[in-house]
Design an enzyme around this catalytic site. Sequence first.
Site, PDB file in Angstrom:
ATOM      1  CE1 TYR A   1      -2.969  -3.081   0.374  1.00  0.00           C
ATOM      2  CE2 TYR A   1      -3.564  -2.357   2.573  1.00  0.00           C
ATOM      3  CZ  TYR A   1      -3.700  -3.246   1.527  1.00  0.00           C
ATOM      4  OH  TYR A   1      -4.576  -4.299   1.635  1.00  0.00           O
TER       5      TYR A   1
ATOM      6  CG  HIS B   1      -0.900  -8.676   0.557  1.00  0.00           C
ATOM      7  ND1 HIS B   1      -0.528  -7.363   0.456  1.00  0.00           N
ATOM      8  CD2 HIS B   1      -2.226  -8.697   0.270  1.00  0.00           C
ATOM      9  CE1 HIS B   1      -1.578  -6.620   0.121  1.00  0.00           C
ATOM     10  NE2 HIS B   1      -2.624  -7.419  -0.008  1.00  0.00           N
TER      11      HIS B   1
HETATM   12  N1  LIG Z   1      -5.723  -8.670   1.787  1.00  0.00           N
HETATM   13  C1  LIG Z   1      -6.079  -8.238   0.600  1.00  0.00           C
HETATM   14  O1  LIG Z   1      -5.760  -8.818  -0.424  1.00  0.00           O
HETATM   15  C2  LIG Z   1      -6.889  -6.995   0.502  1.00  0.00           C
HETATM   16  C3  LIG Z   1      -7.046  -6.180   1.612  1.00  0.00           C
HETATM   17  N2  LIG Z   1      -7.793  -5.019   1.541  1.00  0.00           N
HETATM   18  C4  LIG Z   1      -7.961  -4.242   2.792  1.00  0.00           C
HETATM   19  O2  LIG Z   1      -9.363  -4.061   3.023  1.00  0.00           O
HETATM   20  C5  LIG Z   1      -9.630  -2.676   3.206  1.00  0.00           C
HETATM   21  C6  LIG Z   1     -11.051  -2.336   2.805  1.00  0.00           C
HETATM   22  O3  LIG Z   1     -11.286  -2.684   1.459  1.00  0.00           O
HETATM   23  P1  LIG Z   1     -11.444  -1.612   0.277  1.00  0.00           P
HETATM   24  O4  LIG Z   1     -11.024  -2.286  -0.969  1.00  0.00           O
HETATM   25  O5  LIG Z   1     -10.762  -0.369   0.669  1.00  0.00           O
HETATM   26  O6  LIG Z   1     -13.006  -1.420   0.129  1.00  0.00           O
HETATM   27  P2  LIG Z   1     -14.261  -1.131   1.082  1.00  0.00           P
HETATM   28  O7  LIG Z   1     -15.241  -2.200   0.845  1.00  0.00           O
HETATM   29  O8  LIG Z   1     -13.829  -0.830   2.462  1.00  0.00           O
HETATM   30  O9  LIG Z   1     -14.872   0.171   0.413  1.00  0.00           O
HETATM   31  C7  LIG Z   1     -14.185   1.393   0.411  1.00  0.00           C
HETATM   32  C8  LIG Z   1     -14.989   2.382  -0.451  1.00  0.00           C
HETATM   33  O10 LIG Z   1     -16.252   2.622   0.168  1.00  0.00           O
HETATM   34  C9  LIG Z   1     -16.403   4.017   0.411  1.00  0.00           C
HETATM   35  N3  LIG Z   1     -17.104   4.148   1.698  1.00  0.00           N
HETATM   36  C10 LIG Z   1     -16.625   3.838   2.923  1.00  0.00           C
HETATM   37  N4  LIG Z   1     -17.548   4.075   3.866  1.00  0.00           N
HETATM   38  C11 LIG Z   1     -18.646   4.550   3.225  1.00  0.00           C
HETATM   39  C12 LIG Z   1     -19.923   4.974   3.668  1.00  0.00           C
HETATM   40  N5  LIG Z   1     -20.255   4.962   4.959  1.00  0.00           N
HETATM   41  N6  LIG Z   1     -20.812   5.396   2.728  1.00  0.00           N
HETATM   42  C13 LIG Z   1     -20.479   5.422   1.433  1.00  0.00           C
HETATM   43  N7  LIG Z   1     -19.290   5.025   0.943  1.00  0.00           N
HETATM   44  C14 LIG Z   1     -18.371   4.590   1.841  1.00  0.00           C
HETATM   45  C15 LIG Z   1     -15.002   4.592   0.432  1.00  0.00           C
HETATM   46  O11 LIG Z   1     -14.998   5.931  -0.003  1.00  0.00           O
HETATM   47  P3  LIG Z   1     -14.388   7.149   0.892  1.00  0.00           P
HETATM   48  O12 LIG Z   1     -12.994   6.750   1.315  1.00  0.00           O
HETATM   49  O13 LIG Z   1     -14.429   8.294  -0.048  1.00  0.00           O
HETATM   50  O14 LIG Z   1     -15.320   7.301   2.065  1.00  0.00           O
HETATM   51  C16 LIG Z   1     -14.301   3.703  -0.595  1.00  0.00           C
HETATM   52  O15 LIG Z   1     -14.565   4.177  -1.904  1.00  0.00           O
HETATM   53  C17 LIG Z   1      -8.545  -2.009   2.355  1.00  0.00           C
HETATM   54  O16 LIG Z   1      -8.460  -0.614   2.620  1.00  0.00           O
HETATM   55  C18 LIG Z   1      -7.357  -2.839   2.730  1.00  0.00           C
HETATM   56  O17 LIG Z   1      -6.879  -2.424   4.001  1.00  0.00           O
HETATM   57  C19 LIG Z   1      -8.442  -4.679   0.380  1.00  0.00           C
HETATM   58  C20 LIG Z   1      -8.293  -5.445  -0.758  1.00  0.00           C
HETATM   59  C21 LIG Z   1      -7.510  -6.670  -0.785  1.00  0.00           C
HETATM   60  O1  LIG Z   2      -5.561  -4.089  -1.587  1.00  0.00           O
HETATM   61  C1  LIG Z   2      -4.983  -5.182  -1.480  1.00  0.00           C
HETATM   62  O2  LIG Z   2      -4.619  -5.647  -0.395  1.00  0.00           O
HETATM   63  C2  LIG Z   2      -4.714  -5.972  -2.665  1.00  0.00           C
HETATM   64  O3  LIG Z   2      -4.285  -7.096  -2.591  1.00  0.00           O
HETATM   65  C3  LIG Z   2      -5.021  -5.327  -3.959  1.00  0.00           C
HETATM   66  O4  LIG Z   2      -4.143  -5.722  -4.955  1.00  0.00           O
HETATM   67  C4  LIG Z   2      -6.394  -5.679  -4.395  1.00  0.00           C
HETATM   68  O5  LIG Z   2      -6.454  -7.053  -4.538  1.00  0.00           O
HETATM   69  C5  LIG Z   2      -6.739  -4.961  -5.615  1.00  0.00           C
HETATM   70  O6  LIG Z   2      -6.486  -3.785  -5.696  1.00  0.00           O
HETATM   71  C6  LIG Z   2      -7.460  -5.663  -6.683  1.00  0.00           C
HETATM   72  O7  LIG Z   2      -7.909  -4.736  -7.634  1.00  0.00           O
END
Ligand SMILES: NC(=O)C1=CN([C@@H]2O[C@H](COP(=O)(O)OP(=O)(O)OC[C@H]3O[C@@H](n4cnc5c(N)ncnc54)[C@H](OP(=O)(O)O)[C@@H]3O)[C@@H](O)[C@H]2O)C=CC1
Ligand SMILES: O=C(O)C(=O)[C@@H](O)[C@H](O)C(=O)CO
Length: 278
Positions: free
Chosen positions: A52, A110
């Site tokens: 990240y 990860h």
């Molecule tokens: N281990 C892995 O492979 C992965 C881990 N992750 C982790 O999971 C976390 C969360 O997943 P993420 O992909 O960010 O997606 P989320 O499902 O948490 O959604 C985030 C989105 O939702 C919006 N949002 C948040 N709260 C609200 C609300 N109350 N009302 C309306 N919109 C809202 C945010 O916008 P805004 O910020 O503008 O509010 C953003 O666009 C990541 O940040 C990361 O830490 C994610 C992907 C893969």
């Molecule tokens: O956000 C994470 O932790 C990821 O592993 C990302 O690569 C995520 O899987 C993604 O961005 C897919 O579009």
Amino acid sequence: MTIDIPQITLNDGHRFAEVGFGTYRLTGDDGIAAIASAIETGYRVVDTAVNYGNEAEVGEAVRSSGVGRDEVIVTSKIPGRHHGYDEAIASTRDSLATLGLDRLDLHLIHWPNPSVDRYVDTFRGMLRLQDDGLIRSVGVSNFTEAMLDRLIEETGAIPAVNQVEMHPYFPQTALRAFHETHGIRTESWSPLARRTELLSETTITEVAAAHGVTPTQIVVRWHVQNGSTPIPKSAHADRQRENADVFGFTLTDDEVARISALERGRLWDGDPNTHEEM
Ligand SMILES: NC(=O)C1=CN([C@@H]2O[C@H](COP(=O)(O)OP(=O)(O)OC[C@H]3O[C@@H](n4cnc5c(N)ncnc54)[C@H](OP(=O)(O)O)[C@@H]3O)[C@@H](O)[C@H]2O)C=CC1
Ligand SMILES: O=C(O)C(=O)[C@@H](O)[C@H](O)C(=O)CO
């Protein structure tokens, strides 16, 4: 007022929380402010990763939040390019230096990157760091049942957490049952399905109206009642508060089942058997 997010105990005896905070794409000074605001709101689990590019921001936010270091459960993740015993140790030491912290509370692999086939050695390196006190809890992310079976069989250690894609479109029913059998905590990534059309699904809006809360709160609560820790990300203080404020109402079993019936599968190309992330 700080929201009191309930805590739970992991299979290794360390603390975790029922709702955590995701930080993907929160970078720079705005990122530090957003992450510090989440901690001040009441989030105690903060999720970052080498990939990240914001571990420095997370460390700075923990220090500037005014909340004691020992109260915050800082999580990071080892990227695919750092798989291997020595590489995992070096990667973790680099993460700690970037975070400016002397320990990680939870560290995850990860992605398993099965074609590289080094996740078992990576895990062994993490167990070594756990013995040395640099990592409190060791876990994984994006692991299947078969991969978990192999990890447990070959190392004799059970990960504390498996962080996986989970939301009402992909409820992970079978994997969660496996986790429960082994005492592994499920943690949901992209718990809001990244704000796709999920939040305007009729089922979600009807249940939200019935409880007088927002659709997002219904989705977060659905994770909590399924025994998984969601880590919603938001850059905005009001949404951070909304997403954490889910402990004043309870979904009925029927409502949980109706929401789970929205299942349609993964949203992205994130099959752990094929997805390679370096
Ligand atoms: N281990 C892995 O492979 C992965 C881990 N992750 C982790 O999971 C976390 C969360 O997943 P993420 O992909 O960010 O997606 P989320 O499902 O948490 O959604 C985030 C989105 O939702 C919006 N949002 C948040 N709260 C609200 C609300 N109350 N009302 C309306 N919109 C809202 C945010 O916008 P805004 O910020 O503008 O509010 C953003 O666009 C990541 O940040 C990361 O830490 C994610 C992907 C893969
Ligand atoms: O956000 C994470 O932790 C990821 O592993 C990302 O690569 C995520 O899987 C993604 O961005 C897919 O579009």
